[in-house]
Design a protein around this motif. Structure first.
Motif, PDB file in Angstrom:
ATOM      1  N   ILE A  95      -3.440   4.565   5.304  1.00  0.00           N
ATOM      2  CA  ILE A  95      -3.280   3.607   4.211  1.00  0.00           C
ATOM      3  C   ILE A  95      -4.141   4.025   3.011  1.00  0.00           C
ATOM      4  O   ILE A  95      -5.308   4.357   3.160  1.00  0.00           O
ATOM      5  CB  ILE A  95      -3.729   2.205   4.661  1.00  0.00           C
ATOM      6  CG1 ILE A  95      -3.019   1.794   5.949  1.00  0.00           C
ATOM      7  CG2 ILE A  95      -3.529   1.196   3.548  1.00  0.00           C
ATOM      8  CD1 ILE A  95      -1.552   1.599   5.807  1.00  0.00           C
ATOM      9  N   LEU A 153      -7.526  -1.870   7.136  1.00  0.00           N
ATOM     10  CA  LEU A 153      -8.309  -1.956   8.369  1.00  0.00           C
ATOM     11  C   LEU A 153      -7.646  -1.172   9.492  1.00  0.00           C
ATOM     12  O   LEU A 153      -8.309  -0.748  10.438  1.00  0.00           O
ATOM     13  CB  LEU A 153      -8.495  -3.419   8.784  1.00  0.00           C
ATOM     14  CG  LEU A 153      -9.604  -4.186   8.055  1.00  0.00           C
ATOM     15  CD1 LEU A 153      -9.510  -5.668   8.364  1.00  0.00           C
ATOM     16  CD2 LEU A 153     -10.975  -3.655   8.460  1.00  0.00           C
ATOM     17  N   PRO A 165       0.812  -1.213   0.000  1.00  0.00           N
ATOM     18  CA  PRO A 165       0.000   0.000   0.000  1.00  0.00           C
ATOM     19  C   PRO A 165       0.854   1.275   0.000  1.00  0.00           C
ATOM     20  O   PRO A 165       2.077   1.220   0.072  1.00  0.00           O
ATOM     21  CB  PRO A 165      -0.741  -0.111   1.321  1.00  0.00           C
ATOM     22  CG  PRO A 165       0.257  -0.762   2.226  1.00  0.00           C
ATOM     23  CD  PRO A 165       1.053  -1.715   1.367  1.00  0.00           C
ATOM     24  N   LEU A 205       1.977   4.802  12.616  1.00  0.00           N
ATOM     25  CA  LEU A 205       1.926   5.482  11.333  1.00  0.00           C
ATOM     26  C   LEU A 205       1.832   6.975  11.546  1.00  0.00           C
ATOM     27  O   LEU A 205       1.196   7.429  12.491  1.00  0.00           O
ATOM     28  CB  LEU A 205       0.652   5.085  10.582  1.00  0.00           C
ATOM     29  CG  LEU A 205       0.627   3.767   9.851  1.00  0.00           C
ATOM     30  CD1 LEU A 205      -0.761   3.531   9.322  1.00  0.00           C
ATOM     31  CD2 LEU A 205       1.625   3.770   8.734  1.00  0.00           C
ATOM     32  N   CYS A 225      -4.144  -4.064   5.228  1.00  0.00           N
ATOM     33  CA  CYS A 225      -3.558  -2.934   5.955  1.00  0.00           C
ATOM     34  C   CYS A 225      -4.592  -1.842   6.184  1.00  0.00           C
ATOM     35  O   CYS A 225      -4.556  -1.125   7.173  1.00  0.00           O
ATOM     36  CB  CYS A 225      -2.404  -2.320   5.163  1.00  0.00           C
ATOM     37  SG  CYS A 225      -1.148  -3.491   4.712  1.00  0.00           S
ATOM     38  N   TYR A 257       1.386   4.572   2.352  1.00  0.00           N
ATOM     39  CA  TYR A 257       1.054   4.711   3.771  1.00  0.00           C
ATOM     40  C   TYR A 257       1.548   5.979   4.431  1.00  0.00           C
ATOM     41  O   TYR A 257       1.176   6.265   5.550  1.00  0.00           O
ATOM     42  CB  TYR A 257       1.579   3.495   4.539  1.00  0.00           C
ATOM     43  CG  TYR A 257       3.024   3.175   4.218  1.00  0.00           C
ATOM     44  CD1 TYR A 257       3.339   2.402   3.101  1.00  0.00           C
ATOM     45  CD2 TYR A 257       4.062   3.683   4.990  1.00  0.00           C
ATOM     46  CE1 TYR A 257       4.656   2.125   2.775  1.00  0.00           C
ATOM     47  CE2 TYR A 257       5.367   3.404   4.675  1.00  0.00           C
ATOM     48  CZ  TYR A 257       5.673   2.626   3.575  1.00  0.00           C
ATOM     49  OH  TYR A 257       6.966   2.371   3.234  1.00  0.00           O
ATOM     50  N   ASP A 258       2.425   6.738   3.798  1.00  0.00           N
ATOM     51  CA  ASP A 258       2.826   8.004   4.403  1.00  0.00           C
ATOM     52  C   ASP A 258       3.387   8.900   3.299  1.00  0.00           C
ATOM     53  O   ASP A 258       3.423   8.511   2.131  1.00  0.00           O
ATOM     54  CB  ASP A 258       3.841   7.802   5.534  1.00  0.00           C
ATOM     55  CG  ASP A 258       5.136   7.144   5.051  1.00  0.00           C
ATOM     56  OD1 ASP A 258       5.286   6.955   3.822  1.00  0.00           O
ATOM     57  OD2 ASP A 258       5.985   6.832   5.897  1.00  0.00           O
ATOM     58  N   TRP A 308       2.689  -1.417  10.523  1.00  0.00           N
ATOM     59  CA  TRP A 308       1.624  -1.686  11.486  1.00  0.00           C
ATOM     60  C   TRP A 308       1.166  -3.128  11.508  1.00  0.00           C
ATOM     61  O   TRP A 308       1.074  -3.729  12.543  1.00  0.00           O
ATOM     62  CB  TRP A 308       0.472  -0.737  11.161  1.00  0.00           C
ATOM     63  CG  TRP A 308       0.182  -0.813   9.716  1.00  0.00           C
ATOM     64  CD1 TRP A 308      -0.808  -1.490   9.140  1.00  0.00           C
ATOM     65  CD2 TRP A 308       0.989  -0.272   8.680  1.00  0.00           C
ATOM     66  NE1 TRP A 308      -0.690  -1.416   7.800  1.00  0.00           N
ATOM     67  CE2 TRP A 308       0.397  -0.666   7.480  1.00  0.00           C
ATOM     68  CE3 TRP A 308       2.144   0.505   8.629  1.00  0.00           C
ATOM     69  CZ2 TRP A 308       0.925  -0.311   6.241  1.00  0.00           C
ATOM     70  CZ3 TRP A 308       2.658   0.859   7.392  1.00  0.00           C
ATOM     71  CH2 TRP A 308       2.042   0.458   6.221  1.00  0.00           C
ATOM     72  N   ILE A 309       0.881  -3.705  10.355  1.00  0.00           N
ATOM     73  CA  ILE A 309       0.485  -5.108  10.456  1.00  0.00           C
ATOM     74  C   ILE A 309       1.583  -5.999   9.917  1.00  0.00           C
ATOM     75  O   ILE A 309       1.422  -7.172   9.740  1.00  0.00           O
ATOM     76  CB  ILE A 309      -0.828  -5.425   9.727  1.00  0.00           C
ATOM     77  CG1 ILE A 309      -0.639  -5.495   8.223  1.00  0.00           C
ATOM     78  CG2 ILE A 309      -1.940  -4.518  10.128  1.00  0.00           C
ATOM     79  CD1 ILE A 309      -1.663  -6.397   7.587  1.00  0.00           C
TER      80      ILE A 309
END
Ligand SMILES: Cc1cc2nc3c(=O)[nH]c(=O)nc-3n(C[C@H](O)[C@H](O)[C@H](O)COP(=O)(O)OP(=O)(O)OC[C@H]3O[C@@H](n4cnc5c(N)ncnc54)[C@H](O)[C@@H]3O)c2cc1C
Ligand code: SF4
Ligand code: SF4
Ligand code: SF4
Lengths: 653, 297, 428
Positions: free
Chosen positions: B123, B103, B68, B114, B101, B70-71, C5-6
C-alpha cells in the motif's frame, strides 16, 4: 540572515588543537566554502591579538557573520562576542565551533581529526548564515537582597550588601542571630574571644537602617527569577514583645517547664520562656511554644502574670511576610554529625564522651560550667583528657568521606585551652594526620605539638569503654606500631560537620542543587564558588562546605559582591536566544508546558502558548516536544539544524 | 488555469466511504451544476486503462482520486490518470496517506491478498507514485472540508495554490474545548475500559489522542464523542512523521521524579499497546515504517 | 488479481465467463478472510472503526463489532445505550435502502428508482435532502456522519443532550414522512415494474427475527428457513455460521426477511406490507424484484423504529456504559440493510485482537444462482446481444440502482484456465 560575508578563525590553542588538527588546512578549506569571505588560523584566538584579528577582519571585509573554531563555547564565546560587538557586529552572529574538546582532545588520528574539524566548522558557518540580529532582553528588577542564615557568614554578607546601599532582609530560623560562632570560646589561631569579635557584628546588623532582621523565621516559598524573586517568609510568634522585654528573668523564674538548652549543647536546662543567650539579638526572651504547657488554648499563663512591663502576649500569631528581592544569599551553615552514630566511642551514650562543640561550651567562662571544666557525669574535675580527630570524617565506608577541615586546628586550640587551665593535666590527641592549612594555623598547631605539653598520638581510636570513674581509650600508635591504652576523665570527639538540618529541602525551595554530601552546590568548584546554577542565588559559608571563620567571612563578602553585581544594574539583560511560538501553528495542546523544566511556557486563555522570555533558558525542550512544530528557539531554528546536519554529514563537493 | 469545466472521480479499491461522502455532500449539486462530470468510477473496474487512454492529455480539468495505490496495475492506472488530468486531488485518507489499508503493510506477507509492486511495496499513498496537486484529508473527508474543496476548487474565480490541503493549518486541539491539566502523565488509558473525564484533555488524562499532530478542520468530532482523535486528517505541515511525533510528545508528557523516575517513565511508554495501530492508524504507508521485520507476531 | 485486503466487498464488478466451463459466473471480490490477518494485534476498541471501513455498510459493521465486543467483555449495555444503538441501527438501514433505491451513477439514471426519482412523485432534491438528513441524524446519534464512532463494549461513549435529542426526534419524524411518501410513490410508479419482472428463484433464507418472531432490523435471533418456509435453524449461532459459510446458495436481505419473519415490526410498515401481500401474495415468495418493494417498506419500518427508540431515550450522558469483565471471545449477529452480518472476535487479556471472523451479507450467491437458472450455460466464443441482454436483465433485477457497488456498467469477461482474460464485452 547573512548576506554571505562570513569570516572564519581557527585557533591553534597553542598545541592543544594544532597537535591533532591541521588548522591551516581547515582555514584553507573553509576559504572556499560558500558564503565565507575570509578565513585564517592563529595561535591563541582568545588573546588580545587574536581578538584584534577578528575586529580587523569584521571591519576590513565587512563581515556579517563570524565563526571561531576553538575551545568550547562556554569558555570564550562571550570573549569573542564582546570583541565582535565592539566593531558593530551583532554579538549573536558570532558562533563558536568546538574543535578542542570535541576534536583535538578526543582523537588520535590527525587526518580524521582535521576532517572532523572542517565539518564542524562548516556546520557553524551554516548556523551563522541563518542567525538573526538579536537584542538582549531588558528586565527590570528588585533592589533588595535576601540573606538566609544569621551566622557569621550571613551577617557579613548582609552588612556588606547594606553598606553598599541596598536593602537586606536577613532571615534567621533561631530566635537570635550569631550562629555557631556565638557558642565558641576563643578562636584559633589568635585566641581572641569569639563573642567579643562577633557581638559588634551582630549589633551592626541589627541596627543597620537597611537591614530588616527577621529572626525565628523561615523562607517557605520562592518564585520568580533573577532580579525578580518573590519570597514568602514565615515568622513564628515569640509571644514576647522584644521592645518591651527588659530581660528581668521573672518569667523564667515562674515557668514550671525545663528543657535541655540548645545553646549549651544540652549541657544545661532552660525554661520554656528563656533568653537564648546573654548577647542574643534581638535582645529579648522568647516563649518556646513546643515546650510551653500550652498557649492556644492557654494552660498555665504564669509568665504573663509576673511580667511587669506587659511584654508577654499569648495572642501573637505567625506572620507571613512577602518580599520582592533581586538576589538571594544562602548562608545556612552547619550542624555536627550526630555522635550517636559513633557507637564504638559511646557517642551520645557515655556522658563523659562529649562533642567538640560541647567542649567549647564547657570551657566558656559564661558556659554551663562557668569555665570550670568538670565531668558531666559526676562533676569531678578533669585531669586526663583525650581528643579524637576525624570523628565521623574521612571515613567513606561508615560515615562522611570528606575532611571537615577545621577540627585539627580547633582541637589544638582546645588542647591548649585545657593545658592553660590544667597545667598538670594530661592531654592526648589521637590524629590521622594534621591538616592545619589556614594562615598561621600550622605555626599555631606546631607550637602546641612542639611544646610537648600535649601528647599527639598518630593513630585511630578503636574503642572507648566507660569504666565508671574513668574512660579507657583503646587505640594504636601507628608510628611506633604499639597498641595504646590510656585512662582518661573526658573524651572530646572532633565531630564531622554536616549541612545544617533542612538544607536539602531548602535547596529545593530555592531550585538549587546539593552535592553528594548534602552541602549546597556551587556552579563551578573553582571559578564560580559562590554562584549556583540558578541565576541570582548565591551560597556562602559552611553551608557550601566545611570551612573556618575567615573563609566563611570571605565567602560572605564574595556572595555580597555577586549580589551587588545584580542589584546595582540599571536593568538586567537576558539572552535573547529564547523560545518563540508561531501562533499560526500553535493549537494550545499544552505539551510544551510540561516539557519545560523552567515553567517558562504557558498556554494562555487565547489557546496559544506564550513564552516567559525571562524564565526561558533557551534549552529547547519545548521545541522538541511541540507536536505541531510551532516552537523554535531563536537562532537555533530547525532550518539551521537541518543545514548544520547537512554540512556535517554531507559529502565533500 | 481558468475555472475548471470538467471533473472525474476515480475510486481505487477504497471502502466506498469517500464516494459516499461526496454523494451525500450538501455541495454535490453545486459541483455538478458547475462542471461536467466525465466519469465517476466507484471502483477500479468501472473505468479501464484502455478507456482512460482514450482521453486526451490533460483533458479532464480536475480528477478526484480516492483510495490507495496497491499494486503495479494501480500504479499504472494512476500514471495514466495523471496524464489525462490537469489537476489531481488526493481524496480521503487512503489516497493521502495510504489510510487504514496501510496497516496491512505490517501484516505477515503470506496473509496479504496482495502482490507487491515491482519495487517491493504494497500500500502506498498516491503521492508516492504521481504528483498530487491538492489534498482533501479525512476518513472519509468531513462535510465541511468537502464543502471547502468544492467552493475553492470549482466555484471560486481562481484555483487555490498547488499543494493546498483543504483542512485547517492548525491541529485538532485548536478546535477542541477540553481543558488542560498541569500534571504530568503517569499512565496510559484506553477509552473503552476507563470512561474519560468529559471536560479534560484526553491526552492529559492518558488516552493517546492524536489531536496535537493532526490537522484540524473536523471540529474535533472524535474528542467531542469522548474518544481520542485517531489522526485521520494526517500530519500538520510541519510534522514529518505523524506517529513518531505523537510518540515523542508522549515521551515529553510522561514524567516521574525520584531515583527510579526514568525506569517508571520507560514502563509507561512501553505499556502503549499496538503502537502502529495507535500512532500510525492511517499513516503507516506514508511513514518510515515499511514492512514488518519480525513475523513472530 | 487486484485483491482487496481490508475491503472484502462483494462488489458485483464483472460477470466472468469461464471459457473452460462455458458457464456464467459472477465474480466477486475476495471474501473477508483478509480481515483476520489485518485485525490481529489491533486494539479491541478500534475494531468497530476498522470493520466499518471494509466497504460494507459502515453503520451496521460498527454496531455488529460493538455487539461482538459486548459479548467478548461480557457486558450487557444498559437500557439507555440500547435505545441509542437501536436508533442508530435504524438510521443505518434507512441510509442503506435510500442509497440502494434512489442512486445511480450520476449520469446514468434509469431503472425503477429512476422512475421515482425523476418522476413527479418524488422530486430528486427531496431524495437528496432525505439522504443528507439521515447522514445528519447518524452524526447526532453516533458522532460522525457516515462512520459513527460512539459504540464501545458495554454501551456508548456519549448520550444526547436536550437539544440533540430534540433535533434527533425532529429529523426522525421527517424521515418517516419521507418514507411514507416514497412508499406511496413506489406503489404508483414501481409496483407495475415489479409485477412484470418474473425471475422466480426459490432459495433458503437467512434473517434476524425479533422476540415476537417478526422481521428484525437490528438484534434478535438468526433464523434459517427452507424455500417452503420450514425452519431449519432457529437461533443457534454456530449452526448459522456453518450454514452461511457452507456451499449451499441462500438468500439474505429484505426478501429473506419477508420469508423468515412474521411480518414487519412496526404498524405503518405492517400496513404497507399488507398492501404488497395483497398484490404479490404471502411468503414464501421468491420473486426477485420484490426486493425493491420490500426495501421501500423497510424504509418506513426503519423510520418508525428510529422514532420509537428516540421516544424511549432521555437526555444526558449517565447510564450509558456497563462495567467490563475480562476480555474473551464474543460473537454477534445483527440485521443489516443487505442481510445479516456476523462478527466473531477473540481477544487477549490485554484487549488486543488475536483472531476474528467477519461474515458479511453476500448477495452474489443468489445472483450466481439466478444467472445459472436464467441464462444457463453460454459459449464465450459466441456471445450474442441477446445473451448479454439476458445477463444484464438478471443483474438489473438485483441491482437496479445500486451505488456504489454496481452501477450500470456491465462488463463481461471471458477467462481461460489460468484466469487470464481472453475476451471482454461491454454493453455500450
Ligand atoms: C567545635 C568548633 C570549634 C570551632 N572553632 C573555630 C575557631 O576557633 N576558629 C574558626 O575560624 N572557626 C571555628 N569553627 C568553625 C566556625 O564555627 C564556622 O566556620 C562558622 O561558624 C561558620 O559560620 P556560618 O555562618 O557559615 O554557619 P553557622 O554558624 O552554622 O550559621 C548558620 C546560621 O544559619 C541559621 N540557619 C540554618 N538554617 C536556616 C534556615 N533554613 N533558615 C534560616 N536560618 C537558618 C542557623 O540557625 C545559624 O544561625 C569551629 C567549629 C566547631 C564545630
Ligand atoms: S506544544 Fe506546540 S502546539 Fe502545543 S501548546 Fe505548545 S506551542 Fe502550542
Ligand atoms: S479514505 Fe477512508 S473513507 Fe476513504 S476510501 Fe479510504 S478508508 Fe474509505
Ligand atoms: S489532545 Fe485530543 S483531547 Fe487533548 S486538546 Fe488535543 S484534540 Fe483535544
Amino acid at each position: 540572515m547573512s548576506q554571505g560575508r562570513i569570516g572564519v578563525f581557527i585557533c591553534h590553542c597553542g598545541m592543544n588543537i594544532e597537535e591533532m588538527v591541521d588548522t591551516h588546512r581547515v582555514a584553507e578549506t573553509l576559504k572556499n566554502y560558500p558564503g565565507v569571505v575570509h578565513a585564517e588560523d592563529y595561535d591563541y584566538m582568545c588573546s588580545e591579538i587574536g581578538q584584534q584579528k577578528i575586529r580587523d577582519a569584521i571591519v576590513e571585509h565587512k563581515l556579517d557573520g563570524v565563526v571561531v573554531a576553538a575551545c568550547t563555547p562556554s569558555m570564550h564565546q562571550e570573549t569573542f562576542r564582546n570583541a565582535a560587538e565592539e566593531v558593530g557586529l551583532n554579538r549573536y552572529r558570532l558562533e563558536v565551533a568546538n574543535i578542542r574538546e570535541q576534536v583535538s582532545w578526543v582523537h588520535t588520528d590527525r587526518e580524521v581529526a582535521t576532517e572532523k574539524a572542517i565539518r564542524l566548522t562548516r556546520a557553524a558557518v551554516e548556523k551563522v548564515r541563518m542567525d538573526d540580529d538579536l537584542t538582549p532582553i531588558a528586565v527590570e528588577h528588585a533592589t533588595k537582597c535576601l540573606v538566609v542564615g544569621g551566622g557569621i557568614t550571613g551577617i557579613q554578607a548582609a552588612v556588606n550588601v547594606a553598606n553598599n546601599g541596598y536593602d537586606v532582609i536577613l532571615v534567621e530560623k533561631n530566635p537570635s542571630i550569631g550562629g555557631h560562632m556565638a557558642q565558641l570560646s576563643v578562636t584559633f589561631p589568635t585566641l581572641d574571644c569569639a563573642q567579643c569579635i562577633l557581638t559588634p557584628r551582630m549589633v551592626e546588623a541589627s541596627r543597620h537602617p537597611r537591614i530588616k532582621l527577621l529572626t525565628y523565621s523561615e523562607v517557605i516559598d520562592v518564585s520568580g527569577y533573577i532580579g525578580n524573586y518573590t519570597v514568602k517568609i514565615r515568622k513564628k510568634p515569640t509571644y514576647v514583645d522584644p521592645d518591651k522585654c527588659n530581660l528581668c528573668n521573672k518569667c523564667a523564674e515562674v515557668c514550671p517547664v525545663s528543657v535541655s538548652e540548645e545553646f549549651n549543647e544540652g549541657l544545661s536546662q532552660r525554661k520554656a520562656i528563656y533568653l537564648p543567650f546573654a548577647q542574643a539579638i534581638p535582645s529579648s526572651y522568647v516563649l518556646d511554644e513546643d515546650a510551653c504547657l500550652g498557649v492556644k488554648p492557654l494552660r498555665c499563663g504564669r509568665c504573663q502574670e509576673v511580667c511587669d512591663v506587659g511584654a508577654i502576649n499569648y495572642d501573637m500569631a505567625p506572620e507571613i511576610i512577602t518580599e520582592k528581592v533581586g538576589a538571594i544569599i544562602l548562608a545556612t551553615g552547619y550542624d555536627l554529625y550526630d555522635p550517636s552514630n559513633l557507637t564504638e566511642y559511646g557517642g551520645g551514650k557515655y556522658p563523659d564522651v562529649v562533642t567538640s562543640l560541647q567542649f567549647e561550651r564547657m570551657v566558656h567562662p559564661s558556659g554551663p560550667m562557668k569555665g570550670d571544666l568538670r565531668r558531666p557525669s559526676d562533676g569531678r574535675p578533669v585531669n586526663r583528657i583525650a581528643f579524637v580527630h576525624c570523628a565521623g570524617s574521612r571515613d567513606p565506608e561508615r560515615h562522611k568521606p570528606y575532611c571537615s577541615r577545621i577540627c585539627c586546628t580547633y582541637t589544638a586550640k582546645q588542647a591548649l585551652l585545657f593545658k592553660k587551665s590544667h597545667s598538670d593535666g594530661e592531654a592526648s590527641v589521637f590524629y590521622i594526620d594534621i591538616r592545619t592549612d589556614g594562615k598561621g594555623y600550622e605555626e599555631f598547631a606546631q607550637n602546641i605539638i612542639a611544646s610537648q605539653r600535649v601528647r599527639y598520638i598518630r593513630g585511630k581510636v578503636a574503642k572507648i569503654v566507660d569504666e565508671g570513674d574513668h574512660l579507657t581509650v583503646w587505640g594504636a600508635d601507628t608510628l611506633s606500631g604499639e597498641r595504646v591504652e590510656i585512662d582518661v576523665d573526658l573524651v572530646v570527639l572532633a565531630m564531622a560537620v554536616v549541612p545544617s538540618k533542612g538544607t536539602e529541602e531548602m535547596a529545593k525551595t530555592f531550585h538549587i542543587n546539593v552535592d553528594e554530601n548534602g552541602f549546597l552546590k556551587e556552579a563551578h568548584p573553582k571559578l564560580r564558588p559562590v554562584e549556583t546554577t540558578t541565576a541570582g542565588v548565591f551560597i556562602a559559608g559552611m553551608a557550601q562546605g566545611p570551612k573556618d571563620i575567615p573563609d566563611s567571612v570571605a565567602q560572605g563578602s564574595a556572595a555580597a559582591a555577586k549580589a551587588i553585581e545584580i542589584l546595582s544594574q540599571k536593568e538586567l539583560t537576558h539572552s535573547p536566544e529564547v523560545a518563540t511560538v508561531n501562533e499560526e501553528l500553535c493549537s494550545g495542546c499544552g505539551v510544551c508546558t510540561r516539557a519545560c523544566p523552567y515553567d517558562a511556557i504557558k498556554v494562555e486563555r487565547s489557546g496559544i502558548a506564550v513564552v516567559n522570555e525571562i524564565l526561558c533558558s533557551g534549552c529547547g525542550a519545548c521545541a522538541a516536544a511541540c507536536p505541531t512544530g510551532a516552537i523554535e528557539v531563536k537562532n537555533d531554528r530547525r532550518v539551521q539544524y537541518a543545514a548544520m546536519l547537512a554540512a556535517v554529514l554531507g559529502r565533500d563537493e | 488555469m481558468p475555472k475548471p469545466k470538467s471533473v472525474a472521480i476515480y475510486a481505487a479499491n477504497g471502502c466506498g466511504g469517500c464516494s459516499q461522502s461526496l454523494l451525500v455532500s450538501d455541495r454535490l449539486s453545486a459541483l455538478l451544476d458547475a462542471v461536467h462530470p466525465v466519469f465517476w468510477a466507484t471502483q477500479p473496474g468501472d473505468v479501464t486503462q484502455a478507456e482512460i487512454e482514450q482521453y486526451d492529455d490533460r483533458e479532464i480539468d480536475i480528477l478526484l482520486y480516492a483510495g490507495p495505490v496497491y499494486d503495479d496495475e494501480s500504479i499504472a492506472t494512476a500514471q495514466l490518470l495523471r496524464r489525462v488530468a490537469k489537476r489531481i486531488v488526493a481524496y480521503g485518507a487512503c489516497a493521502h496517506l495510504g489510510g487504514l489499508c496501510g496497516l496491512a503493510n505490517l501484516a505477515p506477507e503470506a496473509t496479504l491478498h496482495l502482490a507487491p509492486s515491482k519495487d517491493g511495496r504494497f500500500i502506498q499513498p498516491l503521492s508516492a507514485v504521481i504528483a498530487v496537486d491538492y489534498i482533501l484529508p479525512g476518513c472519509p473527508p468531513p462535510p465541511a472540508m468537502i464543502a471547502r474543496m468544492v467552493d475553492e476548487l470549482f466555484l471560486g474565480d481562481e484555483l487555490p495554490p498547488a499543494g493546498t490541503v483543504f483542512a485547517a493549518t492548525k491541529a485538532v486541539c485548536a478546535e477542541c474545548d477540553r481543558r488542560h491539566l498541569a500534571t504530568p502523565l503517569t499512565a496510559i488509558k484506553r477509552f473503552h475500559a476507563t470512561p474519560p473525564d468529559p471536560e479534560v484533555c484526553l491526552l492529559d488524562q492518558g488516552y493517546i489522542c492524536l489531536g496535537p499532530v493532526t490537522r484540524g478542520g473536523c471540529a474535533a468530532v472524535c474528542p467531542r464523542s469522548d474518544r481520542p482523535c485517531t489522526g485521520c486528517a494526517g500530519p500538520l505541515a510541519g510534522v514529518h512523521d505523524q506517529g513518531g511525533t505523537i510518540l515523542h510528545a508522549l515521551a515529553s508528557l510522561v514524567r516521574f521524579t525520584g531515583p527510579d523516575g526514568q525506569r517508571r517513565e520507560r514502563e509507561v511508554l512501553d505499556s502503549i499497546p499496538d503502537i502502529a495501530g495507535t500512532a500510525y492508524k492511517y499513516s503507516v504507508a506514508a511513514s518510515a515504517l515499511k514492512r514488518r521485520v519480525n513475523d513472530g507476531s | 488479481m487486484a485483491a482487496n485486503w481490508i475491503s472484502p466487498v462483494p462488489h458485483i464488478a464483472e460477470i466472468v465467463l469461464d471459457k473452460a466451463e462455458k458457464r456464467a459466473r459472477v465474480a466477486v471480490r475476495p471474501s473477508a478472510d483478509g480481515i483476520a490477518a489485518y485485525l490481529r494485534g489491533r486494539l479491541a476498541e478500534d475494531v468497530p472503526l476498522y470493520v466499518q471501513r471494509t466497504g460494507t455498510d459502515p453503520v451496521a459493521a460498527h454496531l455488529a463489532a460493538v455487539a461482538a465486543l459486548d459479548n467478548a467483555y461480557s457486558a450487557a449495555p444498559p437500557e439507555k445505550a440500547r435505545h441509542l444503538r437501536a436508533a442508530l441501527a435504524a438510521c443505518g438501514i434507512y441510509y442503506h435502502h435510500l442509497l440502494r433505491l434512489f442512486f445511480t451513477r450520476m449520469n446514468d439514471a434509469s431503472g425503477v428508482s429512476a422512475l421515482i426519482a425523476t418522476g413527479e412523485a418524488i422530486p430528486p432534491p427531496d431524495v437528496m435532502t432525505a439522504l443528507q438528513r439521515v447522514r445528519d441524524e447518524i452524526t447526532v446519534l453516533g458522532g460522525r456522519g457516515l462512520t459513527p464512532e460512539r459504540g464501545v463494549p458495554g454501551g456508548m461513549t456519549k448520550g444526547l443532550n436536550e437539544d440533540e435529542l430534540h433535533q434527533a426526534r425532529t429529523m426522525a419524524a421527517a424521515l418517516l414522512e419521507f418514507a411514507l411518501a416514497a412508499e406511496t410513490a413506489f406503489r404508483a410508479h414501481g409496483a407495475e415494474w415489479v409485477r412484470k419482472e418474473d425471475i422466480d428463484l426459490p432459495l433458503p433464507a437467512v434473517a434476524v427475527v425479533d422476540e415476537d418472531g417478526k422481521s428484525s432490523l437490528y438484534t434478535g435471533e438468526v433464523r434459517v428457513v427452507d424455500p417452503r418456509g420450514k425452519v431449519l435453524i432457529d437461533g443457534d449461532l454456530d449452526a448459522v455460521v456453518k450454514f452461511m459459510t457452507g456451499d449451499a446458495p441462500y438468500r439474505v436481505g429484505p426478501l429473506a426477511r419477508f420469508n423468515t419473519g412474521a411480518g414487519m415490526p412496526t404498524p405503518q410498515a405492517q400496513k404497507a406490507l399488507d398492501r404488497m401481500v395483497a398484490d404479490l401474495g404471502s411468503p414464501p415468495l421468491h420473486r426477485v424484484a420484490a426486493i425493491h418493494w420490500l426495501s421501500v417498506i423497510e424504509l418506513v419500518a426503519a423510520a418508525e423504529l428510529a422514532v420509537a427508540a428516540l421516544d424511549q431515550l432521555e437526555p444526558g450522558d449517565s447510564g450509558l456504559r456497563a462495567p467490563l469483565s475480562a476480555p474473551g471471545t464474543g460473537t454477534a449477529a445483527i440485521a443489516t440493510g443487505a442481510g445479516v452480518m456476523v462478527q466473531r472476535l477473540a481477544l487477549a487479556a490485554n484487549g488486543l485482537v488475536t483472531d476474528s471472523q467477519v461474515i458479511i451479507p453476500q448477495l452474489e450467491r443468489e445472483v450466481n444462482a439466478a444467472l445459472q437458472t436464467t441464462v444457463g450455460d453460454v459459449d464465450p466464443e459466441q456471445m450474442s446481444a441477446e445473451t448479454i441482454a439476458a445477463i444484464e436483465g438478471v443483474i438489473r433485477a438485483y441491482q437496479p440502482a445500486f451505488v456504489p457497488e454496481a452501477p450500470f456498467l456491465l462488463r463481461i469477461t471471458a477467462r481461460g484456465e489460468n484466469g487470464a482474460t481472453i475476451a471482454q464485452w461491454r454493453k455500450p
